[in-house]
Scaffold this motif. Sequence first.
Motif, short mmCIF file in Angstrom:
data_model
loop_
_atom_site.label_atom_id
_atom_site.label_comp_id
_atom_site.label_asym_id
_atom_site.label_seq_id
_atom_site.Cartn_x
_atom_site.Cartn_y
_atom_site.Cartn_z
N ILE A 1 0.72 -1.01 -0.02
CA ILE A 1 0.07 -0.04 0.22
C ILE A 1 0.98 1.18 -0.02
N LEU A 2 0.74 2.06 -1.23
CA LEU A 2 1.42 3.29 -1.16
C LEU A 2 1.22 4.22 -0.07
N PRO A 3 2.12 5.11 0.38
CA PRO A 3 1.70 6.16 1.33
C PRO A 3 1.36 7.15 0.74
N PRO A 4 0.38 8.16 1.32
CA PRO A 4 -0.02 9.28 0.78
C PRO A 4 1.11 10.13 0.13
N VAL A 5 0.74 11.05 -0.76
CA VAL A 5 1.65 11.87 -1.73
C VAL A 5 2.61 12.56 -0.67
N TRP A 6 2.03 13.01 0.26
CA TRP A 6 2.83 13.95 1.48
C TRP A 6 3.93 12.88 2.20
N ARG A 7 3.84 11.64 2.03
CA ARG A 7 4.60 10.66 2.82
C ARG A 7 5.65 10.09 1.95
N ARG A 8 5.61 10.43 0.50
CA ARG A 8 6.52 9.59 -0.41
C ARG A 8 7.89 10.36 -0.32
N TRP A 9 8.88 9.59 -0.50
CA TRP A 9 10.31 10.16 -0.53
C TRP A 9 10.50 11.47 -1.44
N TRP A 10 10.05 11.48 -2.59
CA TRP A 10 10.18 12.44 -3.63
C TRP A 10 9.56 13.90 -2.93
N PHE A 11 8.76 13.77 -2.07
CA PHE A 11 7.96 14.91 -1.46
C PHE A 11 8.33 15.12 -0.03
N GLU A 12 9.07 14.09 0.69
CA GLU A 12 9.50 14.11 1.97
C GLU A 12 10.91 14.74 1.67
N LEU A 13 11.74 14.40 0.82
CA LEU A 13 12.93 15.04 0.94
C LEU A 13 13.04 16.42 0.63
N PRO A 14 12.30 17.17 -0.39
CA PRO A 14 12.16 18.60 -0.42
C PRO A 14 11.65 19.10 0.82
N VAL A 15 10.69 18.59 1.43
CA VAL A 15 10.25 19.03 2.54
C VAL A 15 11.28 19.14 3.80
N ALA A 16 11.86 18.22 3.83
CA ALA A 16 12.81 17.97 4.89
C ALA A 16 14.08 18.93 4.75
N LEU A 17 14.35 19.10 3.41
CA LEU A 17 15.29 20.13 3.05
C LEU A 17 14.91 21.50 3.53
N LEU A 18 13.53 21.94 3.22
CA LEU A 18 13.20 22.89 3.38
C LEU A 18 12.78 23.50 4.89
N VAL A 19 12.65 22.21 5.60
CA VAL A 19 12.54 22.38 7.03
C VAL A 19 13.94 22.78 7.55
N LEU A 20 14.67 21.81 7.17
CA LEU A 20 16.05 22.08 7.60
C LEU A 20 16.63 23.46 7.10
N GLY A 21 16.34 24.00 6.11
CA GLY A 21 16.65 25.28 5.79
C GLY A 21 16.08 26.58 6.57
N PHE A 22 14.81 26.15 6.99
CA PHE A 22 13.98 27.15 7.63
C PHE A 22 14.74 27.03 9.07
N ALA A 23 15.07 25.81 9.48
CA ALA A 23 15.45 25.64 10.99
C ALA A 23 16.88 26.39 10.83
N TYR A 24 17.66 26.18 9.67
CA TYR A 24 18.92 26.81 9.90
C TYR A 24 18.93 28.14 9.77
N TRP A 25 17.84 28.79 9.02
CA TRP A 25 17.61 30.37 8.94
C TRP A 25 17.21 30.63 10.33
N LEU A 26 16.46 30.07 11.03
CA LEU A 26 15.93 30.56 12.43
C LEU A 26 17.16 30.50 13.29
N HIS A 27 17.93 29.52 13.04
CA HIS A 27 19.07 29.28 13.81
C HIS A 27 20.12 30.45 13.63
N THR A 28 20.31 30.87 12.48
CA THR A 28 21.35 32.02 12.29
C THR A 28 20.58 33.33 12.57
N ARG A 29 19.30 33.35 12.51
CA ARG A 29 18.70 34.67 12.82
C ARG A 29 18.77 34.67 14.47
#
Length: 993
Positions: free
Chosen positions: A754-782
């Motif tokens: 059973i495939l996961p929902p779109v929001w749980r697939r790797w090609w969706f999770e990877l950019p979101v993870a990078l975005l979250v990491l980037g946002f976290a890094y931005w918050l950290h730098t701020r």
Amino acid sequence: MWKALPVLWAAISVARAEVFPIRAFGVADGLAEDRINSIVEDARGFVWFAGTGGISRFDGYRFVTWGAWPGTLYRGANAFIADPKGNYWVAMHDGVRRFRGEGGPLKSDLFAVSTPGEPVNGLVRNSSGRLIAWNSRGGFEIAEDRGVAFTRFAEHKGPFLIDEVMEDRSGRIWVVVGGSAIGIYDLARSRSTPIQTIPWPPNLRSVDAMLEAPEGYMWLGTDVGLLRYERHSGQPAWKATGAFGVKNGLGGREVKALLRRSNGEIWVGDSEGISRFRERDADHPRFSNLGAAQGLTGGRITALTEDRAGNVWAGTESSGVMLIKTGEFTTYQENDGIKGTLLQVLEDRRTGTLMIVGEAPGNSNRVLTFFDRKGFHWEPATSLWPIAQWIWQRLLIQSRTGNWWAATRRGLCRFPAVDGTVLPRTKPEACYTGEAIFHIFEDSRGNVWASAQGDRLLRWDSRRDQIAYLSRDGAESAEPRNFGQLVSAMAEDRDGNIWMGKFAGGLMRYAHGHFTHFGPAEGAPPGVVNALYPDSHGRLWIGTTGGGLTSVVNAGAAKPHFKTYHASQGIGSDIVRCIVEDRFGKIWAGTTQGAVRLEPISGAIERFANTGKFKSAVRDRDGTLWFATSRGLARIVPRADRRGEPRDVVFTSISIAGKRYPLAPLGASRVAEVTLDPDQNHVEIEFAAPGGDSGGAVHYRVRLEGADSGWSAPQTENHVDYHQLMAGSYRFFAKSLDSDETEGASFAEFDFRILPPVWRRWWFELPVALLVLGFAYWLHTRRVERLVAIERVRSGIASDLHDDIGASLARISILSEVARVQLRTDTGLAHAQLVHIGSAASEMLESMNDIVWSLRSSGARVESLIERMRDFATDVLGPAGIKFTLACDDTLQENKLSGDARRQLLLIFKECMHNICKHAACREVRVELVAAGGRMIMTVSDDGRGPQWASASRGNGVPSMTRRARSLGGEIEIGERSGGGYRVTLQIPIRAD
């Protein structure tokens, strides 16, 4: 010859008619049509039916039917054959159709055996494995060496038509030409000339079935009954030796189906039902008939076959098909010669005659029914005295000496050692006591025990021919005494101890003159003790009302161990009335819901069809088990091979989110990985273990790998339903168990993901993870930037406090000391010093106010800075008579600045004002604040002495302003203004907190 045959009729007798469990199926159950022409079980255990409506397949639970589809027609199927290669052949009205297992009936090939469109009447497989087909004009061998080829034999061109074709055990082909003759062909010699021709019997219209059983006996099913031909060693030809019809005991006149069963019985399907006789009785068959009275739902039988479970399938002309479960109990009732309501069944040890004690309605006496292996007959048993309603199940026994003992309401009576058939007319030798006897038992010493009315327990001593009454402490007396409890069952263990079950519940063991009591606290089962039975391995078995079936392995031990089997464990009912052991060591228990068979070692339990409430059981000298039940006398022959092998499991249906998943037409044992969308998380799976009637008889274990921790408990359900499955990979397994719950080596497997929902697939999770990491890094730098800014403010404040306030305090300290000294010598100078001290304090207070203002106004608009600048300029320049003008863009006033930026700007502005006031000698000061290109530009200009700024710049003021401008990321320019005066231009980026 045929005229002499009626002489044989006198030698034919009609045997008993048993009642088998029968299950009927029709169109309403999924069968293609209620007329059945052929029944075949294939190698996988599926049972196939061919009829006028098409072909149907039974998987043990339900039917799947193929009738008429575009390009594939099965309506009017005359015969069906499944070959060992996995091919299926159907005799049709237009030829022979063949389909393969993997393709199913929808993918078939049609072969015309002769003239295209001519019907094919039948199919058989010969000893070499080749198929033989025939139509009205001849027979055909079907060869598959190179494609499919038909080779004609026994071509017939006369006015008569071919009725039937079959092969005998010598490999010769019998061809029946209706109304003409029977030709026997040896195809190796000639395909056109028979080696023997048998004249057509008189008064015969058709032959519909043929069977050779045993070898040398050929049976023909005809429209006037059953014909027998014989050919034995040394005889060149077959000869007619018998004709059997209704007068000879055959159930019906027309015979259309013949079957030789694996147990040596020959079943004859006729116009009224089924007649049976044993193969070994072929010379003098004794027919046993099954008809409507025995539960058959259709009269005219057209097809018979035996499945791998030993059950018989019977097809009818208009009533569908019946499943006759011959491996179950056979029941005999009043029309078989059984008389009255049955109470007890036992065997005459000397003669082997079966005896059944019963009560005849409206008769005040007992009835004894006898079975002498030929039939049943009964007699009133006046010698057993009138009926006593409360007498228990064991009311008649035969002692080791051959004497008979009867429990009567007039006492314990002994009869002489006569044949059981004579007992009803035999008077007792002696009757002891006058009480109504409840239950009797003989021990290994020949003593007879009995429980009696009034809660009495007595024993007849075989050596002294005396009765002794027992009390609960073991004491004996010749006078009647109350035992205190009514004994309902008795047995002797292998150590010679006498066990007694109490009607009120609980057990007692009598040994060496003393009683030991066992109740629930000691592990004994609760409820009325109905039966006690010692088996051949020394175990004692206990049947109770409400307590189930219990075994005692160490019956002679001080603390016996009780093990109980309840209804929840498979015995069906917790009311066990009788117990018996078969010759294979299995324990059979009769309950109010039928019989169960238990394997003592493994604990495996097998239930049998409900044939009434069981009361009494016995095993005869042949090993047959007999049970007295509420529905009659039940009989079963236990078999060592009754334990069936686990069957192969196949998937018959898979539904995903309510939609059928396409499977192979004949089911699939493995379904490769199927990928499902996230909303397809509802999976329903049906499976079967083909091989007769599987419903409720086959046990399965299932497991969903990925969700279940292990295999399920054995279950009879052949389907599972999984809801709301999470995303992931799953593997579903199903396997069957044999009757002893031994697991099969093979299983059916279904893999799906059973495939996961779109929001749980790797090609969706990877950019979101990078975005979250980037946002976290931005918050950290701020955050770091804010911390750095705060630290910078702190450092600035510390520096200012050190430079301004520290210097001012030092100055105040010095001036105070000077003033103190001057107060002694020159008060005027001291006063001047005090003025300087006040000025320094005011400057220090002003610096503190600036610091507090910058901290409090963090995140405030530029407007607040302008107000502060205007107030300071007015305070500094006003007393000097210098005009002050401040201009600011409206858009700039709405911008927000960090506290540090406002503070640094204010300090730069104040430094400018101080320098102007001290050095410029001007009349007017103008300040402009504008925004351009994301930067704020502050210009301070005066009309004073421009060159004097040069000397001021050599102090700390200008370097301080430059340093402050750079800390804000800006720059400052100080120079002469055109037209006179000086100009300070400051540019900083506009950045809020």
